[in-house]
Scaffold this active site. Structure first.
Site, PDB file in Angstrom:
ATOM      1  N   TRP A 178       9.387  -6.563   6.607  1.00  0.00           N
ATOM      2  CA  TRP A 178       8.091  -6.183   6.042  1.00  0.00           C
ATOM      3  C   TRP A 178       7.303  -7.462   5.802  1.00  0.00           C
ATOM      4  O   TRP A 178       7.837  -8.441   5.280  1.00  0.00           O
ATOM      5  CB  TRP A 178       8.249  -5.428   4.725  1.00  0.00           C
ATOM      6  CG  TRP A 178       6.916  -5.220   4.048  1.00  0.00           C
ATOM      7  CD1 TRP A 178       5.999  -4.256   4.324  1.00  0.00           C
ATOM      8  CD2 TRP A 178       6.336  -6.041   3.012  1.00  0.00           C
ATOM      9  NE1 TRP A 178       4.891  -4.412   3.518  1.00  0.00           N
ATOM     10  CE2 TRP A 178       5.065  -5.504   2.716  1.00  0.00           C
ATOM     11  CE3 TRP A 178       6.773  -7.177   2.325  1.00  0.00           C
ATOM     12  CZ2 TRP A 178       4.232  -6.048   1.746  1.00  0.00           C
ATOM     13  CZ3 TRP A 178       5.939  -7.725   1.360  1.00  0.00           C
ATOM     14  CH2 TRP A 178       4.694  -7.154   1.071  1.00  0.00           C
ATOM     15  N   GLU A 219       8.884  -2.144   8.756  1.00  0.00           N
ATOM     16  CA  GLU A 219       8.324  -1.338   7.670  1.00  0.00           C
ATOM     17  C   GLU A 219       6.813  -1.520   7.562  1.00  0.00           C
ATOM     18  O   GLU A 219       6.319  -2.628   7.388  1.00  0.00           O
ATOM     19  CB  GLU A 219       8.995  -1.744   6.354  1.00  0.00           C
ATOM     20  CG  GLU A 219       8.438  -1.061   5.122  1.00  0.00           C
ATOM     21  CD  GLU A 219       9.079  -1.596   3.851  1.00  0.00           C
ATOM     22  OE1 GLU A 219       8.668  -1.155   2.760  1.00  0.00           O
ATOM     23  OE2 GLU A 219       9.971  -2.464   3.940  1.00  0.00           O
ATOM     24  N   LYS A 221       2.826  -0.276   5.963  1.00  0.00           N
ATOM     25  CA  LYS A 221       2.222  -0.052   4.655  1.00  0.00           C
ATOM     26  C   LYS A 221       0.743   0.237   4.830  1.00  0.00           C
ATOM     27  O   LYS A 221       0.120  -0.221   5.799  1.00  0.00           O
ATOM     28  CB  LYS A 221       2.414  -1.290   3.773  1.00  0.00           C
ATOM     29  CG  LYS A 221       2.055  -1.099   2.304  1.00  0.00           C
ATOM     30  CD  LYS A 221       2.501  -2.299   1.477  1.00  0.00           C
ATOM     31  CE  LYS A 221       2.217  -2.072   0.000  1.00  0.00           C
ATOM     32  NZ  LYS A 221       2.716  -3.163  -0.842  1.00  0.00           N
ATOM     33  N   ASP A 252       8.784   3.797   3.667  1.00  0.00           N
ATOM     34  CA  ASP A 252       8.812   3.527   2.229  1.00  0.00           C
ATOM     35  C   ASP A 252       7.976   4.595   1.542  1.00  0.00           C
ATOM     36  O   ASP A 252       6.809   4.814   1.898  1.00  0.00           O
ATOM     37  CB  ASP A 252       8.253   2.127   1.942  1.00  0.00           C
ATOM     38  CG  ASP A 252       8.379   1.740   0.474  1.00  0.00           C
ATOM     39  OD1 ASP A 252       7.857   2.468  -0.378  1.00  0.00           O
ATOM     40  OD2 ASP A 252       8.983   0.695   0.198  1.00  0.00           O
ATOM     41  N   HIS A 255       4.345   3.755   0.503  1.00  0.00           N
ATOM     42  CA  HIS A 255       3.485   3.018   1.425  1.00  0.00           C
ATOM     43  C   HIS A 255       2.504   3.886   2.204  1.00  0.00           C
ATOM     44  O   HIS A 255       2.051   3.510   3.282  1.00  0.00           O
ATOM     45  CB  HIS A 255       4.346   2.222   2.414  1.00  0.00           C
ATOM     46  CG  HIS A 255       4.945   0.990   1.815  1.00  0.00           C
ATOM     47  ND1 HIS A 255       5.519  -0.013   2.554  1.00  0.00           N
ATOM     48  CD2 HIS A 255       5.038   0.592   0.519  1.00  0.00           C
ATOM     49  CE1 HIS A 255       5.953  -0.959   1.763  1.00  0.00           C
ATOM     50  NE2 HIS A 255       5.674  -0.616   0.516  1.00  0.00           N
ATOM     51  N   HIS A 279      13.057   3.422   2.245  1.00  0.00           N
ATOM     52  CA  HIS A 279      12.995   2.747   0.960  1.00  0.00           C
ATOM     53  C   HIS A 279      12.420   3.761  -0.018  1.00  0.00           C
ATOM     54  O   HIS A 279      11.303   4.256   0.177  1.00  0.00           O
ATOM     55  CB  HIS A 279      12.105   1.508   1.013  1.00  0.00           C
ATOM     56  CG  HIS A 279      12.823   0.281   1.462  1.00  0.00           C
ATOM     57  ND1 HIS A 279      12.212  -0.953   1.563  1.00  0.00           N
ATOM     58  CD2 HIS A 279      14.118   0.081   1.824  1.00  0.00           C
ATOM     59  CE1 HIS A 279      13.091  -1.842   1.982  1.00  0.00           C
ATOM     60  NE2 HIS A 279      14.246  -1.238   2.151  1.00  0.00           N
ATOM     61  N   ASP A 287       1.179   2.232  -4.525  1.00  0.00           N
ATOM     62  CA  ASP A 287       2.529   1.705  -4.334  1.00  0.00           C
ATOM     63  C   ASP A 287       2.936   0.834  -5.517  1.00  0.00           C
ATOM     64  O   ASP A 287       2.978  -0.384  -5.435  1.00  0.00           O
ATOM     65  CB  ASP A 287       2.580   0.896  -3.029  1.00  0.00           C
ATOM     66  CG  ASP A 287       3.961   0.314  -2.770  1.00  0.00           C
ATOM     67  OD1 ASP A 287       4.939   0.967  -3.140  1.00  0.00           O
ATOM     68  OD2 ASP A 287       4.036  -0.785  -2.210  1.00  0.00           O
ATOM     69  N   ASP A 289       5.868   1.150  -7.284  1.00  0.00           N
ATOM     70  CA  ASP A 289       7.313   0.923  -7.341  1.00  0.00           C
ATOM     71  C   ASP A 289       7.918   1.233  -8.699  1.00  0.00           C
ATOM     72  O   ASP A 289       8.658   0.432  -9.274  1.00  0.00           O
ATOM     73  CB  ASP A 289       7.637  -0.520  -6.934  1.00  0.00           C
ATOM     74  CG  ASP A 289       7.389  -0.760  -5.450  1.00  0.00           C
ATOM     75  OD1 ASP A 289       7.977  -0.036  -4.639  1.00  0.00           O
ATOM     76  OD2 ASP A 289       6.596  -1.656  -5.108  1.00  0.00           O
ATOM     77  N   ASP A 319      13.880   0.898  -3.762  1.00  0.00           N
ATOM     78  CA  ASP A 319      12.933  -0.222  -3.808  1.00  0.00           C
ATOM     79  C   ASP A 319      11.951  -0.014  -4.947  1.00  0.00           C
ATOM     80  O   ASP A 319      10.850   0.489  -4.759  1.00  0.00           O
ATOM     81  CB  ASP A 319      12.191  -0.335  -2.468  1.00  0.00           C
ATOM     82  CG  ASP A 319      11.256  -1.539  -2.429  1.00  0.00           C
ATOM     83  OD1 ASP A 319      11.304  -2.359  -3.361  1.00  0.00           O
ATOM     84  OD2 ASP A 319      10.474  -1.654  -1.469  1.00  0.00           O
TER      85      ASP A 319
END
Length: 411
Positions: A178, A219, A221, A252, A255, A279, A287, A289, A319
């Site tokens: 990423w 990955e 985004k 992800d 993302h 993820h 995003d 997390d 993640d």
């Protein structure tokens, strides 16, 4: 009868074999991310840059490899089963002065030794952030060839290290790329940076390794901090590159646009790919997390993995990074919730539900889906914890609080 036996009977009434479900769950290795333990700082940088930020200042953050390993070990002791550990390249352990383009397997030998001791696998990620050669939010797509070559060499070194992990541990290591590349405002040239990224990836993946040792993923985004208007490595870019080059496109859960859900993408990806990488985090409006909860989307994502019979085809990694709460608790909550979600999927009477859908019996389908929501999952989960010799229910939290008092608050 015990509560577990009573629960088994209730699921059996829907045609569900609980013992078989628990056997399958016990074989799933989830990759727990090391960066929750120290707020993504790593051991080769003093600050976070590149669109990554943590919020909060909860006491007890790990600041040395020894502290981080101890915290990870404590978390694993409270999570059923044997799993994996996901490392970033910034977590190398060495007294040698070496930049990221020159890292070698020997700089991660301590992690290999730790993994052998714990009986876990290792996954890996090149670290394309928090470095002076991440210039103007660009790495592999930067116009200057020298900058690009530094990061190309870094990614190639990381693949070699991941291959070493697989060789040493006998468990395939996922190596995931990423990059934070993009622009804050609308760019004048979108295709140029993407062409440079494509050429860089071609060079990175020109070296071939045994797929028993390493699995490669890329990955995408939608956007990030400082690159709100244009992300070079978008989902469409990577999905096409992965399809053309027989790589995995890692999804992800944070993302994508707020109205997109990864659970809906899984079946489409698996129809055209042998393997898939995930993820799992929890976005709050973007995003961000957050620690994953056992919410609707996590449940739906896990159910899709089971419905597609893909548990042995998907690399599941977590993640998230929350510095506002006890970091070990964050790991344990997230890992156990991922397992609970998978258990929900494994305890679903999928064959019955599929038959109802295929026969257009949508009334019974809806009624059944609603009724199984109140089946005693908790009793099955508690039994799974018992047979794996980890605390049942919230008992794990007392262990974490004692560790905080005895260890974390003394740092």
């Amino acid at each position: 009868m015990s509560r577990f036996e009573e629960a088994k009977e209730k699921y059996a009434a829907y045609g569900v074999d609980v013992d078989k479900a628990l056997e399958k769950l016990g074989k799933v290795r989830i990759s727990m991310h090391c960066w929750q333990g120290d707020d993504v700082l790593g051991f080769d940088s003093d600050s976070l840059t590149g669109g990554i930020a943590t919020t909060g200042n909860y006491p007890g953050k790990a600041t040395t490899p020894e502290q981080l390993m101890a915290d990870i070990k404590k978390a694993y002791s409270l999570i059923p089963g044997k799993h994996k550990l996901n490392l970033h390249a910034s977590y190398r352990i060495t007294d040698e002065k070496v930049d990221r383009d020159k890292i070698e397997p020997k700089h991660f030998q301590a992690w290999v030794d730790f993994a052998k001791e714990e009986g876990i696998g290792l996954d890996f990620n090149p670290t394309f952030f928090s470095h002076p050669k991440m210039v103007d939010n660009m790495t592999l797509s930067y116009p200057d060839k020298n900058i690009r070559q530094f990061w190309i060499d870094h990614a190639k070194a990381c693949r070699k290290i991941a291959n070493y992990f697989g060789e040493q541990l006998g468990i395939t290591a996922l190596d995931n790329i990423w990059i934070p590349d993009g622009t804050k405002d609308v760019p004048a040239d979108r295709i140029g940076p993407r062409a440079r990224l494509k050429a860089a990836l071609d060079e990175i993946f020109s070296v071939k390794y045994d797929k028993k040792n390493i699995a490669d993923s890329i990955e995408g985004k939608v956007f990030g901090i400082g690159v709100e208007s244009y992300t070079v490595g978008s989902h469409e870019f990577y999905m096409n590159y992965a399809a053309k080059n027989n790589l995995m496109c890692l999804l992800d859960t944070g993302h994508y646009h707020p109205t997109e859900v990864v659970s809906d993408k899984i079946s489409s990806m698996l129809l055209f790919n042998d393997q898939l990488a995930l993820h799992v985090s929890r976005p709050v409006r973007w995003d961000s997390d957050h620690v994953i909860k056992l919410d609707d989307e996590l449940q739906e994502l896990a159910k899709e993995l089971v419905r597609c019979d893909a548990l042995d085809r998907v690399f599941i990694g977590l993640d998230f990074f929350d510095a506002s709460i006890n970091r070990i608790a964050a790991w344990v909550i997230g890992m156990r919730n991922m397992q609970k979600a998978l258990l929900l999927g494994l305890l679903e009477p999928h064959a019955q539900l599929k038959k109802m859908q295929d026969e257009h019996n949508f009334t019974e389908l809806l009624a059944t889906l609603e009724e199984i929501k109140t089946l005693p999952l908790g009793d099955i989960w508690n039994h799974f914890c018992e047979i794996n010799n980890v605390p049942v229910g919230k008992d794990w939290f007392n262990v974490v609080k004692d560790y905080e008092k005895d260890v974390l608050l003394k740092r």
